[in-house]
Scaffold this active site. Structure first.
Site, PDB file in Angstrom:
ATOM      1  N   ARG A 194      53.579  68.148  11.081  1.00 16.69           N
ATOM      2  CA  ARG A 194      54.812  67.679  11.705  1.00 16.69           C
ATOM      3  C   ARG A 194      55.786  68.843  11.861  1.00 16.69           C
ATOM      4  O   ARG A 194      55.914  69.671  10.967  1.00 16.69           O
ATOM      5  CB  ARG A 194      55.446  66.595  10.831  1.00 16.69           C
ATOM      6  CG  ARG A 194      55.018  65.213  11.205  1.00 16.69           C
ATOM      7  CD  ARG A 194      55.514  64.209  10.239  1.00 16.69           C
ATOM      8  NE  ARG A 194      56.973  64.249  10.037  1.00 16.69           N
ATOM      9  CZ  ARG A 194      57.641  63.360   9.319  1.00 16.69           C
ATOM     10  NH1 ARG A 194      56.988  62.361   8.744  1.00 16.69           N
ATOM     11  NH2 ARG A 194      58.939  63.439   9.176  1.00 16.69           N
ATOM     12  N   ARG A 204      50.937  68.244   4.068  1.00 12.77           N
ATOM     13  CA  ARG A 204      50.764  67.025   4.877  1.00 12.77           C
ATOM     14  C   ARG A 204      50.288  67.361   6.301  1.00 12.77           C
ATOM     15  O   ARG A 204      50.749  68.314   6.911  1.00 12.77           O
ATOM     16  CB  ARG A 204      52.109  66.297   4.944  1.00 12.77           C
ATOM     17  CG  ARG A 204      52.087  65.029   5.761  1.00 12.77           C
ATOM     18  CD  ARG A 204      53.170  64.092   5.354  1.00 12.77           C
ATOM     19  NE  ARG A 204      54.518  64.529   5.706  1.00 12.77           N
ATOM     20  CZ  ARG A 204      55.602  63.847   5.343  1.00 12.77           C
ATOM     21  NH1 ARG A 204      55.504  62.753   4.629  1.00 12.77           N
ATOM     22  NH2 ARG A 204      56.792  64.285   5.691  1.00 12.77           N
ATOM     23  N   ARG A 228      66.528  67.743   4.997  1.00 15.53           N
ATOM     24  CA  ARG A 228      66.194  66.315   4.931  1.00 15.53           C
ATOM     25  C   ARG A 228      66.409  65.763   3.512  1.00 15.53           C
ATOM     26  O   ARG A 228      66.889  64.645   3.349  1.00 15.53           O
ATOM     27  CB  ARG A 228      64.751  66.097   5.408  1.00 15.53           C
ATOM     28  CG  ARG A 228      64.607  66.357   6.915  1.00 15.53           C
ATOM     29  CD  ARG A 228      63.204  66.742   7.315  1.00 15.53           C
ATOM     30  NE  ARG A 228      62.270  65.655   7.218  1.00 15.53           N
ATOM     31  CZ  ARG A 228      60.968  65.802   6.945  1.00 15.53           C
ATOM     32  NH1 ARG A 228      60.454  67.010   6.736  1.00 15.53           N
ATOM     33  NH2 ARG A 228      60.191  64.756   6.897  1.00 15.53           N
ATOM     34  N   LYS A 273      55.842  56.807   1.055  1.00 15.62           N
ATOM     35  CA  LYS A 273      56.297  55.561   1.695  1.00 15.62           C
ATOM     36  C   LYS A 273      55.291  55.066   2.737  1.00 15.62           C
ATOM     37  O   LYS A 273      54.918  53.899   2.749  1.00 15.62           O
ATOM     38  CB  LYS A 273      57.651  55.752   2.395  1.00 15.62           C
ATOM     39  CG  LYS A 273      58.790  56.111   1.485  1.00 15.62           C
ATOM     40  CD  LYS A 273      60.109  56.124   2.229  1.00 15.62           C
ATOM     41  CE  LYS A 273      60.215  57.193   3.286  1.00 15.62           C
ATOM     42  NZ  LYS A 273      60.315  58.562   2.796  1.00 15.62           N
ATOM     43  N   ARG A 305      69.068  54.420   6.416  1.00  9.39           N
ATOM     44  CA  ARG A 305      69.179  55.763   5.845  1.00  9.39           C
ATOM     45  C   ARG A 305      70.594  56.048   5.352  1.00  9.39           C
ATOM     46  O   ARG A 305      70.829  57.096   4.775  1.00  9.39           O
ATOM     47  CB  ARG A 305      68.876  56.827   6.912  1.00  9.39           C
ATOM     48  CG  ARG A 305      67.426  56.986   7.288  1.00  9.39           C
ATOM     49  CD  ARG A 305      66.708  57.888   6.332  1.00  9.39           C
ATOM     50  NE  ARG A 305      66.059  59.054   6.867  1.00  9.39           N
ATOM     51  CZ  ARG A 305      64.860  59.107   7.431  1.00  9.39           C
ATOM     52  NH1 ARG A 305      64.161  58.033   7.635  1.00  9.39           N
ATOM     53  NH2 ARG A 305      64.342  60.255   7.805  1.00  9.39           N
TER      54      ARG A 305
END
Ligand code: AMP
Length: 217
Positions: A160, A127, A171, A13, A88
């Site tokens: 992160r 990531r 999540r 995204k 969300r």
């Protein structure tokens, strides 16, 4: 153009939104990024958000809705925006419609990105983010030139805090339970553009962004 970009964690995204932003000349508003900034700066909003974000859980709707409403009132949103990470759940989706309707606006397009779950896990684990400019790298697909150092800022990249396997599971559960119904909500309005981003079909975020830019310009 008012765009909402949706998809599970690690689907791309942020990358797609970052590419569209430059070409369409509208801001990329990532609610996750706004929360992370407030947490780092220890603002009042950050103090509330931290206990939820640390666990990979959603920050309460009242807090998030108010934050988004304020952000959308800023001048740079007059000609449109790309909302990433919001709405969300259905409460947030209805609130967004209300915020926009008050200004005579609406969501024009929802980009829904999908990626096979095995690729999502690999991607999120690899990531890294630049703490300074927020550029996102992937230590497999999109590595920096040297080690784990940002190409632009020369500072060390970070992982992160919520990019762990355990928190990713929480999540993803929230995504499929609470966020997926939002896609159906927008599907009924006929404004969803679904795009798969996957190595298995050799289609990357940049390919998707290019196609969208070509179609909307
Ligand atoms: P993200 O970068 O979009 O994965 O968001 C990181 C974290 O910020 C999430 O796990 C939530 O704790 C919080 N967050 C971001 N967007 C929202 C939202 N729309 N509603 C509630 N919490 C959010």
């Amino acid at each position: 153009m008012n765009i909402v970009i949706m998809g599970a964690q690690g689907t791309g995204k942020g990358t797609v939104a970052g590419l569209l932003k430059g070409d369409l000349n509208i801001p990329h508003i990532s609610t996750g990024e706004i929360f992370r900034k407030n947490i780092k700066e220890e603002t009042e909003l950050g103090k509330i958000a931290t206990k939820y974000a640390d666990e990979g859980k959603l920050v309460p709707d009242e807090v998030t809705n108010e934050m988004v409403k304020n952000r959308l009132e800023e001048k740079d949103c007059n000609n449109g925006f790309i909302l990433d990470g919001y709405p969300r759940n259905l409460i947030q989706a209805e609130k967004l419609d209300e915020i926009l309707a008050d200004k005579g606006k609406k969501v024009d397009m929802v980009i829904y990105l999908t990626t096979p779950t095995n690729e999502i896990v690999e991607r999120v684990m690899a990531r890294r983010e630049c703490p300074k400019c927020k550029r996102v790298y992937n230590m497999v697909l999109n590595k920096p030139k040297t080690g784990e150092i940002c190409d632009d800022c020369g500072v060390e990249l970070i992982k992160r805090a919520d990019d762990t396997e355990e928190k990713l599971k929480t999540r993803l559960d929230i995504f499929f339970k609470e966020t997926k119904p939002v896609i159906d909500f927008y599907n009924k309005k006929g404004i969803v553009r679904e795009e798969e981003i996957s190595l298995s079909i050799n289609r990357l975020a940049i390919d998707v962004a290019k196609d969208i830019i070509k179609d909307v310009k």
